[in-house]
Design a protein around this motif. Structure first.
Motif, PDB file in Angstrom:
ATOM      1  N   PHE A  16       9.093 -16.106 -14.537  1.00 28.29           N
ATOM      2  CA  PHE A  16       8.770 -15.647 -15.835  1.00 28.29           C
ATOM      3  C   PHE A  16       7.225 -15.817 -15.888  1.00 28.29           C
ATOM      4  CE2 PHE A  16      12.962 -17.637 -16.592  1.00 28.29           C
ATOM      5  CZ  PHE A  16      13.737 -16.636 -17.287  1.00 28.29           C
ATOM      6  N   ARG A  17       6.671 -15.167 -16.799  1.00 21.02           N
ATOM      7  CA  ARG A  17       5.240 -15.249 -17.035  1.00 21.02           C
ATOM      8  C   ARG A  17       4.973 -14.713 -18.743  1.00 21.02           C
ATOM      9  NH1 ARG A  17       0.536 -12.056 -17.121  1.00 21.02           N
ATOM     10  NH2 ARG A  17      -1.384 -13.608 -15.668  1.00 21.02           N
ATOM     11  N   SER A  18       4.647 -15.667 -19.255  1.00 23.32           N
ATOM     12  CA  SER A  18       4.278 -15.256 -20.771  1.00 23.32           C
ATOM     13  C   SER A  18       2.707 -15.649 -21.220  1.00 23.32           C
ATOM     14  CB  SER A  18       5.093 -16.211 -21.810  1.00 23.32           C
ATOM     15  OG  SER A  18       6.364 -16.279 -21.570  1.00 23.32           O
ATOM     16  N   VAL A  19       2.465 -14.852 -21.866  1.00 19.31           N
ATOM     17  CA  VAL A  19       0.947 -14.616 -22.274  1.00 19.31           C
ATOM     18  C   VAL A  19       0.747 -14.967 -23.847  1.00 19.31           C
ATOM     19  CG1 VAL A  19      -1.339 -13.596 -22.432  1.00 19.31           C
ATOM     20  CG2 VAL A  19       0.035 -13.346 -20.521  1.00 19.31           C
ATOM     21  N   ARG A  98       4.010 -23.848 -15.024  1.00 19.86           N
ATOM     22  CA  ARG A  98       2.374 -24.165 -15.130  1.00 19.86           C
ATOM     23  C   ARG A  98       1.933 -23.232 -16.379  1.00 19.86           C
ATOM     24  NH1 ARG A  98       0.774 -20.672 -10.964  1.00 19.86           N
ATOM     25  NH2 ARG A  98       1.287 -22.281  -9.610  1.00 19.86           N
ATOM     26  N   TRP A  99       0.942 -24.104 -17.074  1.00 18.53           N
ATOM     27  CA  TRP A  99       0.297 -23.433 -17.894  1.00 18.53           C
ATOM     28  C   TRP A  99      -1.272 -23.320 -17.700  1.00 18.53           C
ATOM     29  CZ3 TRP A  99       1.888 -21.787 -22.672  1.00 18.53           C
ATOM     30  CH2 TRP A  99       3.164 -22.296 -23.112  1.00 18.53           C
ATOM     31  N   THR A 100      -1.790 -22.136 -17.833  1.00 21.36           N
ATOM     32  CA  THR A 100      -3.192 -21.783 -17.157  1.00 21.36           C
ATOM     33  C   THR A 100      -3.928 -21.545 -18.906  1.00 21.36           C
ATOM     34  OG1 THR A 100      -2.744 -21.270 -15.342  1.00 21.36           O
ATOM     35  CG2 THR A 100      -4.586 -20.804 -15.789  1.00 21.36           C
ATOM     36  N   ILE A 101      -4.908 -22.453 -19.053  1.00 17.65           N
ATOM     37  CA  ILE A 101      -5.504 -22.192 -20.521  1.00 17.65           C
ATOM     38  C   ILE A 101      -6.918 -21.841 -20.140  1.00 17.65           C
ATOM     39  CG2 ILE A 101      -6.208 -23.400 -22.522  1.00 17.65           C
ATOM     40  CD1 ILE A 101      -3.246 -23.512 -21.697  1.00 17.65           C
ATOM     41  N   ARG A 109      -6.509 -17.867 -24.413  1.00 15.02           N
ATOM     42  CA  ARG A 109      -5.392 -17.326 -23.757  1.00 15.02           C
ATOM     43  C   ARG A 109      -4.576 -18.343 -22.989  1.00 15.02           C
ATOM     44  NH1 ARG A 109      -5.015 -14.091 -18.878  1.00 15.02           N
ATOM     45  NH2 ARG A 109      -3.707 -12.362 -19.109  1.00 15.02           N
ATOM     46  N   ALA A 110      -3.359 -18.443 -23.345  1.00 11.72           N
ATOM     47  CA  ALA A 110      -2.546 -19.529 -22.476  1.00 11.72           C
ATOM     48  C   ALA A 110      -1.531 -18.858 -21.787  1.00 11.72           C
ATOM     49  CB  ALA A 110      -1.822 -20.509 -23.608  1.00 11.72           C
ATOM     50  N   VAL A 111      -1.312 -18.869 -20.382  1.00  7.91           N
ATOM     51  CA  VAL A 111      -0.343 -18.099 -19.679  1.00  7.91           C
ATOM     52  C   VAL A 111       0.496 -19.269 -18.995  1.00  7.91           C
ATOM     53  CG1 VAL A 111      -0.160 -16.674 -17.594  1.00  7.91           C
ATOM     54  CG2 VAL A 111      -2.322 -16.638 -18.818  1.00  7.91           C
ATOM     55  N   ASN A 137      17.174 -14.860 -23.646  1.00  9.30           N
ATOM     56  CA  ASN A 137      17.086 -16.173 -24.109  1.00  9.30           C
ATOM     57  C   ASN A 137      15.712 -16.640 -23.930  1.00  9.30           C
ATOM     58  OD1 ASN A 137      19.033 -18.096 -25.517  1.00  9.30           O
ATOM     59  ND2 ASN A 137      18.717 -19.073 -23.580  1.00  9.30           N
ATOM     60  N   HIS A 138      15.475 -16.338 -22.728  1.00 12.88           N
ATOM     61  CA  HIS A 138      14.169 -17.247 -22.591  1.00 12.88           C
ATOM     62  C   HIS A 138      12.981 -16.609 -23.511  1.00 12.88           C
ATOM     63  CE1 HIS A 138      10.378 -17.938 -20.147  1.00 12.88           C
ATOM     64  NE2 HIS A 138      10.842 -19.037 -19.886  1.00 12.88           N
ATOM     65  N   ALA A 139      13.046 -15.353 -23.303  1.00 17.25           N
ATOM     66  CA  ALA A 139      12.009 -14.601 -24.150  1.00 17.25           C
ATOM     67  C   ALA A 139      12.037 -15.092 -25.602  1.00 17.25           C
ATOM     68  CB  ALA A 139      12.129 -13.084 -24.210  1.00 17.25           C
ATOM     69  N   LEU A 140      13.210 -15.400 -26.365  1.00 19.88           N
ATOM     70  CA  LEU A 140      13.267 -15.809 -27.517  1.00 19.88           C
ATOM     71  C   LEU A 140      12.722 -17.098 -27.730  1.00 19.88           C
ATOM     72  CD1 LEU A 140      16.572 -14.383 -28.525  1.00 19.88           C
ATOM     73  CD2 LEU A 140      14.510 -13.607 -29.626  1.00 19.88           C
ATOM     74  N   MET A 141      12.874 -17.970 -26.554  1.00 11.40           N
ATOM     75  CA  MET A 141      12.380 -19.271 -26.480  1.00 11.40           C
ATOM     76  C   MET A 141      10.836 -19.427 -26.463  1.00 11.40           C
ATOM     77  SD  MET A 141      13.057 -22.378 -23.633  1.00 11.40           S
ATOM     78  CE  MET A 141      12.176 -23.840 -23.984  1.00 11.40           C
ATOM     79  N   MET A 142      10.339 -18.344 -25.749  1.00 15.64           N
ATOM     80  CA  MET A 142       8.852 -18.272 -25.642  1.00 15.64           C
ATOM     81  C   MET A 142       8.120 -17.889 -26.993  1.00 15.64           C
ATOM     82  SD  MET A 142       8.545 -19.727 -22.712  1.00 15.64           S
ATOM     83  CE  MET A 142       6.710 -19.502 -22.575  1.00 15.64           C
ATOM     84  N   ARG A 143       9.027 -16.907 -27.745  1.00 15.42           N
ATOM     85  CA  ARG A 143       8.301 -16.143 -28.632  1.00 15.42           C
ATOM     86  C   ARG A 143       8.404 -17.377 -29.889  1.00 15.42           C
ATOM     87  NH1 ARG A 143      11.267 -11.303 -31.624  1.00 15.42           N
ATOM     88  NH2 ARG A 143      12.752 -12.611 -31.996  1.00 15.42           N
ATOM     89  N   ALA A 144       9.381 -17.998 -29.909  1.00 17.12           N
ATOM     90  CA  ALA A 144       9.340 -19.207 -31.003  1.00 17.12           C
ATOM     91  C   ALA A 144       8.335 -20.305 -30.589  1.00 17.12           C
ATOM     92  CB  ALA A 144      10.673 -19.757 -31.169  1.00 17.12           C
TER      93      ALA A 144
END
Length: 156
Positions: A16-19, A98-101, A109-111, A137-144
Motif C-alpha cells: 500500500f502507498r498513501s500520500v 514506513r512514514w516519510t515526512i 507531505r506524509a507518505v 477497507n484499507h483505503a477507508l482506514m487511511m482516509r479516516a
C-alpha cells in the motif's frame, strides 16, 4: 524451502502507498506520528496501542469490515532528519510500514508505505474473493486517518 513467490504468497501479500497532504510543518507532523501510543486519539480505526517497551508495542486495528487485526510492531528506523519512521510487524500482519515526512504544498507531505503478508487464518481463507474488499477497507482506514490527523493538527 517453499517458493515465497508462488501464487499463494501473492494472494496474501499487500503493498500500500498513501500520500497525505497536511497543513502543518513537517516537524510537527513527525512529532505526532512518532507518538504511536496516541494514534487511537485521532485515528478511529487504531483501536488500541499498548507499549511493550520503548521501541515496541501491540496494536489493534479495525476498519469498515467486521474483522480486527492485531500486530506487534517494533521500531526499525527513527530518523527525524530524514523524516522517516519505520516499523517491523508480526502477528496478523507480517512485514513493515514506513512514514516519510517531507515539506509539501501548504505544509507537509506524509507518505505511508506498507508491505505486509496477511497471517490471520480467516483472512487467508478469503484471500481470493476478499482481496478487493480488503483493499477498499484499507483505503477507508487511511482516509479516516488522514482526516483524523488533520483535525488533530488543527486543534494544536
Amino acid at each position: 524451502m517453499p517458493d515465497s513467490s508462488g501464487p499463494s504468497c501473492r494472494l496474501h501479500r499487500y503493498r500500500f502507498r498513501s500520500v497525505w497532504l497536511l497543513n502543518a510543518p513537517p516537524t510537527v507532523v513527525y512529532a505526532v506520528l512518532e507518538r504511536v501510543e496516541a494514534y487511537p486519539r485521532w485515528w478511529p480505526q487504531v483501536r488500541e496501542v499498548v507499549p511493550l517497551d520503548d521501541r515496541s508495542g501491540t496494536a489493534r486495528f479495525r476498519s469498515f469490515l467486521p474483522y480486527e487485526l492485531t500486530v506487534v510492531a517494533a521500531e526499525a528506523l527513527r530518523d527525524p532528519g530524514a523524516g522517516v519512521l519505520e516499523m517491523a510487524m508480526r502477528g496478523d500482519l507480517a512485514g513493515w510500514a514506513r512514514w516519510t515526512i517531507v515539506p509539501g504544498v501548504g505544509g507537509t507531505r506524509a507518505v505511508f508505505e506498507q508491505d505486509v503478508e496477511v497471517r490471520k487464518p480467516m483472512l487467508r481463507r478469503w484471500a481470493l474473493l476478499g482481496r478487493p474488499l480488503f483493499r477498499i477497507n484499507h483505503a477507508l482506514m487511511m482516509r479516516a486517518g488522514r482526516r483524523g490527523l488533520a483535525a488533530w493538527l488543527a486543534r494544536g
